[in-house]
Write a protein that holds these residues in place. Structure first.
Motif, PDB file in Angstrom:
ATOM      1  N   HIS A   1       1.933  -6.482   1.075  1.00  0.00           N
ATOM      2  CA  HIS A   1       2.482  -5.379   0.273  1.00  0.00           C
ATOM      3  C   HIS A   1       3.937  -5.054   0.547  1.00  0.00           C
ATOM      4  CE1 HIS A   1       1.018  -3.680   4.025  1.00  0.00           C
ATOM      5  NE2 HIS A   1       1.944  -2.769   3.873  1.00  0.00           N
ATOM      6  N   GLU A   2       4.571  -5.815   1.473  1.00  0.00           N
ATOM      7  CA  GLU A   2       5.995  -5.575   1.748  1.00  0.00           C
ATOM      8  C   GLU A   2       6.762  -6.773   1.223  1.00  0.00           C
ATOM      9  OE1 GLU A   2       6.447  -4.957   5.964  1.00  0.00           O
ATOM     10  OE2 GLU A   2       4.906  -3.409   6.014  1.00  0.00           O
TER      11      GLU A   2
ATOM     12  N   GLU B   1       9.077  -0.306   2.873  1.00  0.00           N
ATOM     13  CA  GLU B   1       7.774   0.384   2.806  1.00  0.00           C
ATOM     14  C   GLU B   1       7.356   0.986   4.151  1.00  0.00           C
ATOM     15  OE1 GLU B   1       3.571   0.938   3.372  1.00  0.00           O
ATOM     16  OE2 GLU B   1       4.492  -0.933   3.996  1.00  0.00           O
ATOM     17  N   PRO B   2       7.264   0.202   5.231  1.00  0.00           N
ATOM     18  CA  PRO B   2       6.855   0.845   6.484  1.00  0.00           C
ATOM     19  C   PRO B   2       7.850   1.907   6.955  1.00  0.00           C
ATOM     20  CG  PRO B   2       7.541  -1.428   6.882  1.00  0.00           C
ATOM     21  CD  PRO B   2       7.440  -1.254   5.400  1.00  0.00           C
TER      22      PRO B   2
ATOM     23  N   CYS C   1       2.609  -7.077   8.093  1.00  0.00           N
ATOM     24  CA  CYS C   1       2.448  -5.685   8.479  1.00  0.00           C
ATOM     25  C   CYS C   1       1.114  -5.537   9.201  1.00  0.00           C
ATOM     26  CB  CYS C   1       2.477  -4.862   7.202  1.00  0.00           C
ATOM     27  SG  CYS C   1       1.888  -3.199   7.353  1.00  0.00           S
TER      28      CYS C   1
HETATM   29 ZN   LIG Z   1       3.207  -2.176   5.585  1.00  0.00          ZN
END
Ligand SMILES: [Zn+2]
Ligand SMILES: [Zn+2]
Length: 338
Positions: free
Chosen positions: A57-58, A142-143, A33
């Motif tokens: 974090h993904e 998430e994004p 990301c």
């Molecule tokens: Zn992200």
């Protein structure tokens, strides 16, 4: 383990042990990301991240262990979770602004074999991955959740012309989303031709290379002289924040989505704000509701995120993955597999 700027090492660490309410997941895929790349290149999010740490974090994976008191999730279940969980009882949560929670917990550590999900996150932001959805796709929840939150706030409507500055992963997710919401003209602006070509493949109606063309003039021309209904900044630089302010029409909306470094200030034309009734907004992060929505949209392929993963690499080569992302014009997201 991330030790500092561009200082990333693959190390053996202890498998985390679950405590009350926690779940241990074997990571099956993580996706890179822009935020991770920023941390790798500049390390300026140091207040959020304490070094050394596992980062990323993904992610998505399979439940391997959980606290005995938990009835859900079951062992072997395919899940995704985080990267945040609001407290539900601070002043912001009480007002329904879960993304602005004053006691938010964050989860880092996607680039690893195992990740331990905190109790609160198991409760408010963990989902089972529907069948037929790959771990890479689920990791992109998430994004997409952040983008959904943004475009909902900006109130993109059927028939809108939307200008998006930035053809990175976040700009492209905005593109996919506003097209689904019925934007008839999605205009993507970037400096890199390869990225603009990619945007075109994903459905951009017009692409503009801002290094070669006068973006404002072109947008005026494309909109009968008035400007875009919605302008979205998906980079996080003061210059492009200000550029976005000049791309929207009177009565239009400017969504400043990309986070600028702390202390950044931008100039706003008061005339445009008042006489032009311009709405300028920033949005930050997202809410558990949007995580759920995002996963559903991915699972039903209403928003097909598969093309965004342009390369797969092994966790052992994580440093190389970030070096590729730092220089390549063709990679969007790399799927990292332990
Ligand atoms: Zn992200
Ligand atoms: Zn809260």
């Amino acid at each position: 383990m991330l030790y500092g700027v561009k200082d990333l090492k693959v190390e053996d660490v202890e498998v985390p042990k679950v405590e009350a309410g926690e779940v241990l997941v074997k990571v099956k895929a993580a996706t890179t990301c822009g935020t991770d790349l920023k941390i790798f290149q500049r390390g300026y999010v140091e207040k959020v991240i304490k070094l050394p740490t596992i980062f990323g974090h993904e992610w998505a994976g399979e439940v391997v262990d959980s606290d005995k008191s938990l009835e859900w999730p079951k062992k072997g279940m395919r899940v995704r979770a985080g990267n945040s969980a609001p407290c539900l009882h601070c002043a912001m949560c009480q007002r329904g602004k879960y993304n602005l929670c004053e006691n938010m917990i964050w989860l880092w550590g996607a680039y690893a074999e195992y990740i331990k999900v905190p109790a609160r996150m198991v409760l408010v932001n963990m989902q089972e991955i529907p069948e037929g959805v790959s771990f890479e796709e689920a990791a992109i929840t998430e994004p997409l959740a952040c983008v959904l939150h943004g475009v909902e706030e900006a109130d993109v409507k059927l028939g809108d012309t939307v200008a998006i500055i930035g053809a990175g992963p976040i700009g492209l997710l905005h593109l996919l989303t506003v097209k689904k919401m019925g934007a008839t003209k999605a205009i993507v602006i970037d400096l890199v031709n390869e990225r603009l070509d990619f945007a075109q493949k994903l459905g951009a109606d017009v692409t503009i290379n801002s290094g070669k063309e006068n973006v404002e003039a072109r947008i005026k021309k494309l909109t009968g002289g008035c400007g875009a209904d919605v302008a979205i900044e998906a980079i996080g630089l003061p210059a492009t924040w200000e550029q976005a302010l000049r791309l929207a029409r009177k009565g239009g909306v400017v969504l400043e989505f990309g986070g600028c470094p702390p202390g950044t200030e931008v100039k706003v034309n008061a005339e445009m704000l008042h006489y032009g009734e311009l709405t300028v907004m920033g949005t930050f992060h997202t809410t558990p509701l949007h995580f759920r929505k995002a996963l559903n949209l991915i699972a039903t392929r209403t928003i097909d995120v598969r093309p965004l993963v342009t390369r797969k690499m092994k966790l052992d080569n994580i440093k190389e993955a970030f070096e590729i992302l730092s220089t390549s014009k063709n990679e969007i997201k790399i799927g990292v597999v332990p």
